[in-house]
Design a protein around this motif. Structure first.
Motif, PDB file in Angstrom:
ATOM      1  N   ARG A  94      -8.485   6.728 -35.612  1.00  0.00           N
ATOM      2  CA  ARG A  94      -7.396   6.274 -34.717  1.00  0.00           C
ATOM      3  C   ARG A  94      -6.230   7.247 -34.870  1.00  0.00           C
ATOM      4  O   ARG A  94      -5.565   7.277 -35.902  1.00  0.00           O
ATOM      5  CB  ARG A  94      -6.981   4.856 -35.090  1.00  0.00           C
ATOM      6  N   ILE A  95      -6.013   8.052 -33.841  1.00  0.00           N
ATOM      7  CA  ILE A  95      -4.977   9.088 -33.867  1.00  0.00           C
ATOM      8  C   ILE A  95      -3.844   8.630 -32.951  1.00  0.00           C
ATOM      9  O   ILE A  95      -4.046   8.438 -31.748  1.00  0.00           O
ATOM     10  CB  ILE A  95      -5.545  10.441 -33.400  1.00  0.00           C
ATOM     11  N   VAL A  96      -2.648   8.438 -33.514  1.00  0.00           N
ATOM     12  CA  VAL A  96      -1.527   7.878 -32.762  1.00  0.00           C
ATOM     13  C   VAL A  96      -0.365   8.873 -32.754  1.00  0.00           C
ATOM     14  O   VAL A  96       0.095   9.317 -33.814  1.00  0.00           O
ATOM     15  CB  VAL A  96      -1.055   6.540 -33.368  1.00  0.00           C
ATOM     16  N   ILE A  97       0.100   9.217 -31.561  1.00  0.00           N
ATOM     17  CA  ILE A  97       1.279  10.065 -31.410  1.00  0.00           C
ATOM     18  C   ILE A  97       2.503   9.166 -31.521  1.00  0.00           C
ATOM     19  O   ILE A  97       2.697   8.264 -30.694  1.00  0.00           O
ATOM     20  CB  ILE A  97       1.275  10.792 -30.062  1.00  0.00           C
ATOM     21  N   ASP A  98       3.326   9.416 -32.512  1.00  0.00           N
ATOM     22  CA  ASP A  98       4.493   8.576 -32.770  1.00  0.00           C
ATOM     23  C   ASP A  98       5.734   9.460 -32.814  1.00  0.00           C
ATOM     24  O   ASP A  98       6.250   9.809 -33.877  1.00  0.00           O
ATOM     25  CB  ASP A  98       4.301   7.814 -34.084  1.00  0.00           C
ATOM     26  N   ALA A  99       6.190   9.869 -31.642  1.00  0.00           N
ATOM     27  CA  ALA A  99       7.338  10.774 -31.533  1.00  0.00           C
ATOM     28  C   ALA A  99       8.308  10.205 -30.497  1.00  0.00           C
ATOM     29  O   ALA A  99       8.303  10.621 -29.338  1.00  0.00           O
ATOM     30  CB  ALA A  99       6.872  12.174 -31.127  1.00  0.00           C
ATOM     31  N   PRO A 100       9.105   9.198 -30.886  1.00  0.00           N
ATOM     32  CA  PRO A 100      10.028   8.561 -29.946  1.00  0.00           C
ATOM     33  C   PRO A 100      10.979   9.594 -29.340  1.00  0.00           C
ATOM     34  O   PRO A 100      11.269  10.620 -29.972  1.00  0.00           O
ATOM     35  CB  PRO A 100      10.786   7.557 -30.809  1.00  0.00           C
ATOM     36  N   PRO A 101      11.490   9.367 -28.104  1.00  0.00           N
ATOM     37  CA  PRO A 101      11.269   8.144 -27.338  1.00  0.00           C
ATOM     38  C   PRO A 101      10.049   8.176 -26.418  1.00  0.00           C
ATOM     39  O   PRO A 101       9.602   7.137 -25.974  1.00  0.00           O
ATOM     40  CB  PRO A 101      12.547   8.037 -26.508  1.00  0.00           C
ATOM     41  N   VAL A 102       9.517   9.361 -26.097  1.00  0.00           N
ATOM     42  CA  VAL A 102       8.463   9.421 -25.066  1.00  0.00           C
ATOM     43  C   VAL A 102       7.210  10.127 -25.556  1.00  0.00           C
ATOM     44  O   VAL A 102       6.328  10.457 -24.775  1.00  0.00           O
ATOM     45  CB  VAL A 102       8.985  10.099 -23.772  1.00  0.00           C
ATOM     46  N   ASN A 103       7.109  10.401 -26.870  1.00  0.00           N
ATOM     47  CA  ASN A 103       5.935  11.087 -27.435  1.00  0.00           C
ATOM     48  C   ASN A 103       5.698  12.450 -26.792  1.00  0.00           C
ATOM     49  O   ASN A 103       4.566  12.813 -26.444  1.00  0.00           O
ATOM     50  CB  ASN A 103       4.683  10.205 -27.291  1.00  0.00           C
ATOM     51  N   ALA A 104       6.786  13.209 -26.633  1.00  0.00           N
ATOM     52  CA  ALA A 104       6.674  14.548 -26.044  1.00  0.00           C
ATOM     53  C   ALA A 104       5.816  15.445 -26.930  1.00  0.00           C
ATOM     54  O   ALA A 104       5.784  15.310 -28.156  1.00  0.00           O
ATOM     55  CB  ALA A 104       8.060  15.161 -25.867  1.00  0.00           C
ATOM     56  N   GLN A 105       5.149  16.406 -26.290  1.00  0.00           N
ATOM     57  CA  GLN A 105       4.213  17.287 -26.985  1.00  0.00           C
ATOM     58  C   GLN A 105       4.960  18.464 -27.629  1.00  0.00           C
ATOM     59  O   GLN A 105       4.793  19.628 -27.253  1.00  0.00           O
ATOM     60  CB  GLN A 105       3.170  17.805 -26.004  1.00  0.00           C
ATOM     61  N   SER A 106       5.771  18.150 -28.616  1.00  0.00           N
ATOM     62  CA  SER A 106       6.508  19.186 -29.341  1.00  0.00           C
ATOM     63  C   SER A 106       5.562  19.979 -30.238  1.00  0.00           C
ATOM     64  O   SER A 106       4.395  19.617 -30.411  1.00  0.00           O
ATOM     65  CB  SER A 106       7.591  18.538 -30.204  1.00  0.00           C
ATOM     66  N   ILE A 107       6.067  21.044 -30.842  1.00  0.00           N
ATOM     67  CA  ILE A 107       5.248  21.840 -31.750  1.00  0.00           C
ATOM     68  C   ILE A 107       4.774  20.979 -32.923  1.00  0.00           C
ATOM     69  O   ILE A 107       3.628  21.103 -33.379  1.00  0.00           O
ATOM     70  CB  ILE A 107       6.027  23.089 -32.251  1.00  0.00           C
ATOM     71  N   ALA A 108       5.616  20.047 -33.402  1.00  0.00           N
ATOM     72  CA  ALA A 108       5.207  19.175 -34.503  1.00  0.00           C
ATOM     73  C   ALA A 108       4.072  18.253 -34.080  1.00  0.00           C
ATOM     74  O   ALA A 108       3.134  18.006 -34.855  1.00  0.00           O
ATOM     75  CB  ALA A 108       6.405  18.361 -34.988  1.00  0.00           C
ATOM     76  N   VAL A 109       4.138  17.741 -32.863  1.00  0.00           N
ATOM     77  CA  VAL A 109       3.056  16.883 -32.367  1.00  0.00           C
ATOM     78  C   VAL A 109       1.771  17.685 -32.210  1.00  0.00           C
ATOM     79  O   VAL A 109       0.684  17.227 -32.595  1.00  0.00           O
ATOM     80  CB  VAL A 109       3.465  16.224 -31.029  1.00  0.00           C
ATOM     81  N   ARG A 110       1.884  18.891 -31.685  1.00  0.00           N
ATOM     82  CA  ARG A 110       0.678  19.708 -31.482  1.00  0.00           C
ATOM     83  C   ARG A 110       0.022  20.048 -32.821  1.00  0.00           C
ATOM     84  O   ARG A 110      -1.203  19.994 -32.959  1.00  0.00           O
ATOM     85  CB  ARG A 110       1.022  20.970 -30.697  1.00  0.00           C
ATOM     86  N   ARG A 111       0.845  20.383 -33.804  1.00  0.00           N
ATOM     87  CA  ARG A 111       0.292  20.659 -35.141  1.00  0.00           C
ATOM     88  C   ARG A 111      -0.362  19.403 -35.724  1.00  0.00           C
ATOM     89  O   ARG A 111      -1.417  19.475 -36.367  1.00  0.00           O
ATOM     90  CB  ARG A 111       1.391  21.166 -36.063  1.00  0.00           C
ATOM     91  N   GLY A 112       0.277  18.256 -35.493  1.00  0.00           N
ATOM     92  CA  GLY A 112      -0.282  17.018 -35.990  1.00  0.00           C
ATOM     93  C   GLY A 112      -1.612  16.675 -35.343  1.00  0.00           C
ATOM     94  O   GLY A 112      -2.557  16.227 -36.014  1.00  0.00           O
ATOM     95  N   LEU A 113      -1.711  16.884 -34.027  1.00  0.00           N
ATOM     96  CA  LEU A 113      -2.974  16.635 -33.331  1.00  0.00           C
ATOM     97  C   LEU A 113      -4.070  17.564 -33.835  1.00  0.00           C
ATOM     98  O   LEU A 113      -5.210  17.139 -34.063  1.00  0.00           O
ATOM     99  CB  LEU A 113      -2.777  16.822 -31.821  1.00  0.00           C
ATOM    100  N   TRP A 114      -3.722  18.821 -33.997  1.00  0.00           N
ATOM    101  CA  TRP A 114      -4.703  19.807 -34.477  1.00  0.00           C
ATOM    102  C   TRP A 114      -5.260  19.375 -35.835  1.00  0.00           C
ATOM    103  O   TRP A 114      -6.483  19.361 -36.037  1.00  0.00           O
ATOM    104  CB  TRP A 114      -4.044  21.174 -34.577  1.00  0.00           C
ATOM    105  N   GLU A 115      -4.389  19.012 -36.746  1.00  0.00           N
ATOM    106  CA  GLU A 115      -4.821  18.646 -38.091  1.00  0.00           C
ATOM    107  C   GLU A 115      -5.601  17.330 -38.077  1.00  0.00           C
ATOM    108  O   GLU A 115      -6.612  17.185 -38.795  1.00  0.00           O
ATOM    109  CB  GLU A 115      -3.604  18.531 -39.008  1.00  0.00           C
ATOM    110  N   ALA A 116      -5.153  16.364 -37.269  1.00  0.00           N
ATOM    111  CA  ALA A 116      -5.851  15.079 -37.221  1.00  0.00           C
ATOM    112  C   ALA A 116      -7.265  15.239 -36.679  1.00  0.00           C
ATOM    113  O   ALA A 116      -8.219  14.649 -37.210  1.00  0.00           O
ATOM    114  CB  ALA A 116      -5.059  14.095 -36.353  1.00  0.00           C
ATOM    115  N   VAL A 117      -7.415  16.040 -35.626  1.00  0.00           N
ATOM    116  CA  VAL A 117      -8.753  16.257 -35.056  1.00  0.00           C
ATOM    117  C   VAL A 117      -9.635  17.013 -36.058  1.00  0.00           C
ATOM    118  O   VAL A 117     -10.819  16.701 -36.228  1.00  0.00           O
ATOM    119  CB  VAL A 117      -8.649  17.000 -33.707  1.00  0.00           C
TER     120      VAL A 117
END
Length: 622
Positions: free
Chosen positions: A15-38
């Motif tokens: 279960r991979i959840v993007i938790d980047a308030p307010p709108v879960n924008a695809q910032s560099i931190a989110v992209r790195r997090g997705l890469w590592e989670a996958v």
């Protein structure tokens, strides 16, 4: 710092959840997090499938637009999404709220997509002068064909979950618990059920089955774009069409490279920089610093004092927008005449008789309920009536500290009108640029003592009426646009061009016409740029003078105002942005040269130019 992407494994599903308030924008931190989670989920032998969700109300509303100001950081959107699509285990996206831009491109890279009934899906990059840059132009047409993909990307408008399901962009709309259903589908797919092998969008062929139909849609889009001068001058729509055509003509990876080249070229363009500037400027203008913690609140009920042309237009606009209206006139005969004006305005806007009737039902004469319950009361008497000051004083006494009191007076200074009022902190000016029922701009003015709640009420009214609101005192749009027209008049007087030639140049740039009632002449492209330049210089200089006087708090607010009133093209970013893009030193030098040769009245540079140029700064540094 904790990653904005959370991973936990539940019964074999990551279960991979993007938790980047307010709108879960695809910032560099989110992209790195997705890469590592996958990466971790795919390497974990206990995991049979992956589910990607958004925390809060949104899946992901798109990219972090501020990151577009510099070179992209790895992992880039496309790099991450390609990695997700290449995952050897099924990946299911559960889409709630917004899946826009990069958020939708992320979902398209997943193997299966479920959506909540209220989800909104779209690719609005064209509104920022861009193309989708992470596979959107390649995966979308493969799934839904060229015609639908063009509609999604050229309008930039989001679609509902049901529409997306009908097109084939999502696999189902979930009425119950989206997260639980997404996890259940992922688990079933991972265990071999429902054709559980990864189903990659890059391999989809449904939208490419008929090349002739695909190319016909491309040809129609190009013809329609060429036939619309306002859209034809925009760069991004042309590139969107080219990229979507590439989905048919090019191998997938080549198409991705072609799309990314287009994205990068547009990202560095002046048009996209201007549109991104406007994106942020409009949000800043809607929540100016002067409001503090107060949010603009639309009035639920407004009182309109005076049923002449301005009052009737305001009542019609408000009732047509769903607001309750209390209309005050001196007697029943004048009230009935005012109601007739309102009804004629509503009917003249193309509403059905039923819609006109519903709007009229929201209007009551003050003989019925007075001004009780109004959040905002607007005085609309003509400036020349001579009764305005006395009427405002009586209204202020009558209303007390309850409703916000406003005037449509176009006086450049509200201080004189506010001085005798009992509650000056609850007094504002409302200036519509053009007829109320057709205005795109509402300037909200207030004295130094005007309260944040009152100003917020004015901005809230603008939003309720579908207009752009800005705080400005005195009003700036007429003064700044007037400077541009004065420059055009000077060009004609000096024999530099005809009125028809200047009109054609202005219209071609998107500034409307400098001279009303005058036609257009054929003007060569190279000459158009020269003919619009004096108008742009004059508007930028007038805007700088407005800044010096404190009429607005930021240069960006001036840009928003000039775009909303139709005096400057959105893709130009407004006169202040235009000047900064040209280079403030260059603009100051041209103004000085014109002041010497043409006279100082219009061309003497505003004092900020010298200050900013000396310090190597821009408008935002003031």
């Amino acid at each position: 710092m904790a990653s904005p992407v959370k991973l936990n494994v539940l019964d074999g599903v990551a279960r991979i959840v993007i938790d980047a308030p307010p709108v879960n924008a695809q910032s560099i931190a989110v992209r790195r997090g997705l890469w590592e989670a996958v990466r971790m989920a795919e390497a974990d032998p206990k995991v049979v499938a992956l589910a990607i969700l958004g925390a809060g109300r949104n899946f992901s509303a798109g990219a972090e637009i501020s990151e577009f100001e510099g070179p992209g950081q790895e992992p880039w959107f496309g790099t991450v999404y390609n990695r997700i699509e290449a995952c050897t285990k099924p990946v299911v996206a559960g889409i709630a709220g917004a899946a826009l831009g990069g958020g939708l491109e992320l979902a398209l890279a997943c193997h299966f997509r479920l959506a909540a009934p209220g989800a909104r899906l779209g690719l609005p990059e064209v509104t920022l002068g861009l193309v989708p840059g992470a596979g959107g132009t390649q995966r979308t047409p493969r799934l839904i064909g060229a015609e639908a993909a063009l509609r999604v990307m050229l309008t930039g408008q989001p679609m509902s979950a049901k529409s997306a399901e009908k097109l084939g962009l999502v696999d189902g709309v979930v009425e119950g618990d989206l997260a639980e259903t997404t996890l259940a589908l992922a688990r079933e797919l991972g265990q071999g059920g429902s054709g559980g092998a990864p189903r990659r969008s890059r391999d989809a062929r449904a939208g490419l089955e008929d090349p002739q139909v695909f190319e016909a849609a491309i040809a129609r889009a190009r013809a329609e774009l060429k036939a619309d001068p306002a859209r034809a001058r925009l760069e991004a729509p042309h590139r969107v069409i080219d990229c979507i055509e590439g989905a048919l003509l090019l191998p997938f990876d080549t198409g991705l490279a072609y799309e990314l080249d287009a994205f990068e070229e547009l990202r560095e363009s002046r048009q996209s920089a201007a549109l991104r500037h406007v994106f942020f400027a409009e949000r800043s203008a809607a929540r100016p610093a002067r409001l503090g913690a107060n949010r603009p609140e639309a009035p639920g009920r407004i009182g309109v004092v005076g049923g002449g042309a301005p009052g009737a237009a305001l009542a019609a606009a408000a009732a047509g927008a769903g607001l309750d209206v209390r209309l005050m006139e001196q007697d029943e005969a004048h009230l009935e005449a005012a109601r007739a004006r309102v009804e004629a305005l509503l009917a003249g806007e193309g509403r059905t008789p039923e819609a006109v009737g519903a709007a009229m039902a929201r209007i009551a004469g003050t003989g019925d309920e007075g001004l009780e319950g109004c959040d905002l009361v607007v005085e609309t008497l003509p400036d020349e009536s001579g009764l305005k000051g006395d009427l405002l004083a009586r209204l202020s006494e009558l209303l007390g500290a309850g409703p916000v009191l406003a005037t449509l007076a176009r006086s450049p200074d509200l201080s004189e009108l506010a001085r005798p009022l009992e509650h000056p902190a609850r007094f504002i000016g409302l200036r519509f640029f053009g007829p109320v029922h057709r205005a795109g701009l509402l300037e909200v003015g207030g004295t130094e003592g005007a309260g944040a709640e009152a100003l917020g009420c004015g901005l809230g009214l603008a939003k309720a009426l579908g207009m752009q609101g800005v705080l400005a005192e005195p009003p700036v749009a007429a003064l700044v646009s007037g400077a541009g027209k004065a420059a055009a008049e000077e060009q004609v007087a000096r024999g530099e061009a005809s009125r028809e030639e200047i009109n054609a140049a202005w219209a071609g740039f998107g500034m409307g016409r400098a001279f009303a009632g005058v036609g257009l002449a054929d003007v060569a492209g190279w000459k158009r740029a020269a003919l619009i330049r004096p108008g742009c210089l004059a508007m930028a200089n007038a805007g700088a003078l407005m800044l010096a006087q404190g009429a607005v708090a930021e240069a960006a607010t001036l840009d928003v105002a000039m775009i909303a009133c139709g005096a400057f093209p959105r893709e130009g970013g407004g006169p202040m942005h235009w000047a900064e893009a040209e280079g403030l030193a260059k603009v100051e030098a041209e103004l000085l040269a014109r002041a010497e040769s043409h006279g100082a009245a219009l061309w003497e540079p505003a004092p900020q130019f010298a200050e900013l140029v000396k310090n190597g700064q821009g408008w935002g540094d003031l």
